[in-house]
Design an enzyme around this catalytic site. Structure first.
Site, mmCIF file in Angstrom:
data_model
loop_
_atom_site.group_PDB
_atom_site.id
_atom_site.type_symbol
_atom_site.label_atom_id
_atom_site.label_comp_id
_atom_site.label_asym_id
_atom_site.label_seq_id
_atom_site.Cartn_x
_atom_site.Cartn_y
_atom_site.Cartn_z
ATOM 1 N N ARG A 102 1.528 7.391 -18.846
ATOM 2 C CA ARG A 102 0.376 6.909 -18.064
ATOM 3 C C ARG A 102 -0.836 6.966 -18.977
ATOM 4 N NH1 ARG A 102 -1.522 8.129 -11.911
ATOM 5 N NH2 ARG A 102 0.281 6.776 -11.644
ATOM 6 N N HIS A 129 1.060 -1.555 -13.061
ATOM 7 C CA HIS A 129 1.683 -0.367 -12.450
ATOM 8 C C HIS A 129 3.053 -0.804 -11.908
ATOM 9 C CE1 HIS A 129 2.103 3.534 -10.930
ATOM 10 N NE2 HIS A 129 1.166 3.573 -9.998
ATOM 11 N N GLN A 132 5.087 1.258 -9.351
ATOM 12 C CA GLN A 132 4.554 1.130 -7.999
ATOM 13 C C GLN A 132 5.097 -0.124 -7.332
ATOM 14 O OE1 GLN A 132 2.283 3.298 -6.258
ATOM 15 N NE2 GLN A 132 3.061 2.009 -4.620
ATOM 16 N N ASP A 223 -5.785 -1.067 -2.424
ATOM 17 C CA ASP A 223 -5.834 0.022 -3.410
ATOM 18 C C ASP A 223 -7.303 0.420 -3.533
ATOM 19 O OD1 ASP A 223 -5.348 1.784 -5.533
ATOM 20 O OD2 ASP A 223 -5.200 0.198 -7.045
ATOM 21 N N CYS A 263 -0.939 1.971 -2.186
ATOM 22 C CA CYS A 263 -0.219 2.742 -3.220
ATOM 23 C C CYS A 263 -0.572 4.219 -3.172
ATOM 24 C CB CYS A 263 -0.502 2.158 -4.595
ATOM 25 S SG CYS A 263 -2.251 2.141 -5.009
ATOM 26 N N ARG A 291 8.917 5.503 -4.155
ATOM 27 C CA ARG A 291 8.648 5.683 -5.591
ATOM 28 C C ARG A 291 9.812 6.444 -6.226
ATOM 29 N NH1 ARG A 291 3.534 5.571 -7.664
ATOM 30 N NH2 ARG A 291 4.718 5.577 -9.594
#
Ligand code: CP
Ligand code: NVA
Length: 309
Positions: A102, A129, A132, A223, A263, A291
């Site tokens: 990340r 992402h 996700q 988001d 998310c 996830r």
């Protein structure tokens, strides 16, 4: 899924639509227990930004596969003291079997992937992402039983999550609409790629009109308005993004059976109201759970695990 063995997952573009569909199917079968996998390997987590879901879901998934996890916090490694990425990558490659990263720039992730032979997974960059998106697609399939004919509408910032969602929806043949303030639209090349995947079987729309995006939609998604690294802009963004909040009024325009996704982490009262995230149409907790299932299927696949079932 043997086809992914040894491969990187830096963006959804690393998979063909058929491979993405197969990975999602595997994740669903692993979630239901129809398929099991065993893989006694070591995952490294190299995270330069905060994380709850990604860190814990990757760790839980790896432990469930029979593997081990090392948390390589950049602050306690030489990464924060400026050791070149290409050196770090070549060294970690000798100890680990897979690396989830990340970070900020997609280019840095690509450098790690170039210098490490082991599979490198994008655990979020400023640009994408994709893990996700795997969970998002899995959740949509669980709720509607299919992708065909489903419309997904994203409201807010044209950011990393929006990019991966757009690509994923278009790859699976869904209609996708992205409603953002004029200066916060998704990257043009991502939109172009999504349109290419959609072809004439589905629609990709980028608009500044939240109500138009909400009309008759099956999935409303949002988001945070200021992503990690944009904290200084958080307050000034609030009035600009207010018309894109998912609230009970916006929900009235959607299909009556529509679901709401986020998310997470959520900022109640900003991009989504408390009533909506806690309401009957919210599926955010299933989405967060997925996830782990999606990443377990991904890890098992890139590591060449033994599957049964
Ligand atoms: N959705 C997501 O990636 O959450 P974290 O930042 O907590 O990992
Ligand atoms: N767009 C957000 C997603 C957090 C999971 C960020 O990058 O901070």
């Amino acid at each position: 899924m043997q086809a992914l063995k040894g491969r990187d997952f830096l963006s959804l573009l690393d998979l063909s639509p058929a491979e993405l569909a197969e990975l999602l199917e595997l994740a669903a079968n692993m979630k239901s227990g129809k398929v099991t996998a065993r893989c006694e390997k070591i995952l490294g987590l190299l995270f330069s930004k905060a994380s709850t879901r990604t860190r814990v879901s990757f760790s839980a998934a790896m432990y469930q596969l029979g593997g081990q996890v090392m948390d390589l916090n950049p602050m306690v490694t030489q990464v924060s003291r400026g050791e070149p990425l290409q050196d770090t990558a070549r060294v970690l490659d000798r100890y680990l079997d897979v690396l989830a990263i990340r970070t900020f720039a997609q280019a840095d992730l690509e450098t790690y992937a170039k210098y490490a032979e082991i599979p490198v997974i994008n655990a979020l960059t400023d640009w994408a992402h994709p893990c996700q998106a795997l969970a998002d697609l899995m959740t949509i399939k669980e709720c509607f039983g299919q992708f065909s004919g489903v419309t997904v509408s994203y409201f807010g910032d044209g950011n990393n999550v929006a990019h991966s969602l757009m690509l994923g929806c278009a790859m699976m043949g869904m209609n996708v609409r992205v409603a953002t303030p004029p200066d916060y639209q998704p990257n043009g090349s991502v939109v172009g790629k999504a349109k290419t995947f959609a072809g004439d079987r589905s629609e990709v729309v980028v608009t500044t009109d939240a109500i138009a995006a909400a009309k008759g939609t099956h999935v409303l998604y949002t988001d945070v308005w200021a992503s990690m690294g944009q904290e200084a802009e958080a307050d000034s963004r609030i009035p600009v993004f207010q018309p894109y909040q998912i609230n009970s009024e916006l929900l009235k325009y959607a299909d009556p059976e529509a679901i709401v996704l986020h998310c997470l982490p959520a900022h109640r009262g900003e991009e989504i109201t408390d009533a909506v995230i806690e309401g009957d149409q919210s599926r955010v907790w299933d989405q967060a759970e997925n996830r782990m299932h999606a990443q377990k299927a991904l890890l098992a696949s890139v590591l060449g695990a033994t599957f049964e079932g």
